[in-house]
Design a protein around this motif. Sequence first.
Motif, short mmCIF file in Angstrom:
data_model
loop_
_atom_site.label_atom_id
_atom_site.label_comp_id
_atom_site.label_asym_id
_atom_site.label_seq_id
_atom_site.Cartn_x
_atom_site.Cartn_y
_atom_site.Cartn_z
N LYS A 83 0.84 -1.19 0.00
CA LYS A 83 0.00 0.00 0.00
C LYS A 83 0.88 1.25 0.00
N VAL A 84 0.29 2.33 -0.41
CA VAL A 84 1.02 3.59 -0.45
C VAL A 84 1.21 4.09 0.98
N PRO A 85 2.47 4.31 1.44
CA PRO A 85 2.67 4.76 2.83
C PRO A 85 2.16 6.17 3.04
N GLU A 86 1.61 6.40 4.24
CA GLU A 86 1.10 7.73 4.57
C GLU A 86 2.22 8.70 4.90
N ASN A 87 3.35 8.19 5.36
CA ASN A 87 4.50 9.05 5.65
C ASN A 87 5.76 8.33 5.18
N ASP A 88 6.88 8.97 5.39
CA ASP A 88 8.17 8.43 4.92
C ASP A 88 8.90 7.65 6.00
N SER A 89 8.23 7.22 7.02
CA SER A 89 8.86 6.47 8.10
C SER A 89 9.11 5.02 7.68
N PHE A 90 9.96 4.34 8.44
CA PHE A 90 10.33 2.96 8.14
C PHE A 90 9.23 2.03 8.63
N ASP A 91 8.69 1.22 7.74
CA ASP A 91 7.62 0.27 8.06
C ASP A 91 8.20 -1.13 7.94
#
Length: 280
Positions: free
Chosen positions: A111-119
């Motif tokens: 999915k498209v991440p909501e922010n640029d943090s590491f998932d």
Amino acid sequence: MATQLPNMYSKAPSYFQLSPYAQVVAHLGRSDLAVACSDAGDDDDDGGGGEDEMTVFHFLNCAALTFGPHVVYYSATPLSEYDTIGTCVKAAVVYLGTALVKLVCLATLLKVPENDSFDPYQELMKIFIGLIDVAGLYFALTQLTHRNISQNHKFQAVGLGWAFADSVLHRLAPLWIGARGLEFTWEYIFQGLEANANLVMTLSLAALGSLMWLRKNKPRTLVPIIYACALLLATMPSITSYLRRSLEWQTPKVVGFELFSSLVMAFISWQLFSACQRPM
């Protein structure tokens, strides 16, 4: 009776009322003015041309840094003597196919991440999807028909074609659009250095792949090390993503890490390849 104001301009002689000598002087003055204006316009044009030359020069430098090492490697090694350009092209075509499969998987499973943090979940999925590259290298090394070349030249040709296709697919368009801008930036210099690190890592992964799939009589004690190094190289994109997003490393630091790790992995792969070449 209204007085008529004197018209001071009516007393000024027109051009045709001047004497012939005065007409020549006036014509020369106008010519000088036209030449001066033309020179000023030429100067402005020269300045714009200089800027264009600088942007093209910057683009050529970045392109040479990005794609030049691939050409130098092919010319400086025995790959050019054995005419392995066909193997490089086949490997590049296989890479384009695996890139298309990876693109479909990324668009379907992530999915498209909501922010640029590491998932962690996203990166774990990227690792599994990145193993498609390993499958593509396996196909390029074992299933494609190659000319009568040795194992050493085969993995180098496959790795070189693979890395060159990756650089063209991911870096040519940004270079063409961004490096020709009027403002100088270090971004595309670092991008070229990343392409060099990717070339070394791809050659190392291809060497380890040839040991795993093409070399039958290899020391059993080295087999776990070979697979561990190959897995580390396959997961390198997720490692650099963790450094950028979680640890917030800046681009120069990340590129330095990639260059250092590529040299280390190249040295380890060379040692493993040399050890497997020795007679048991």
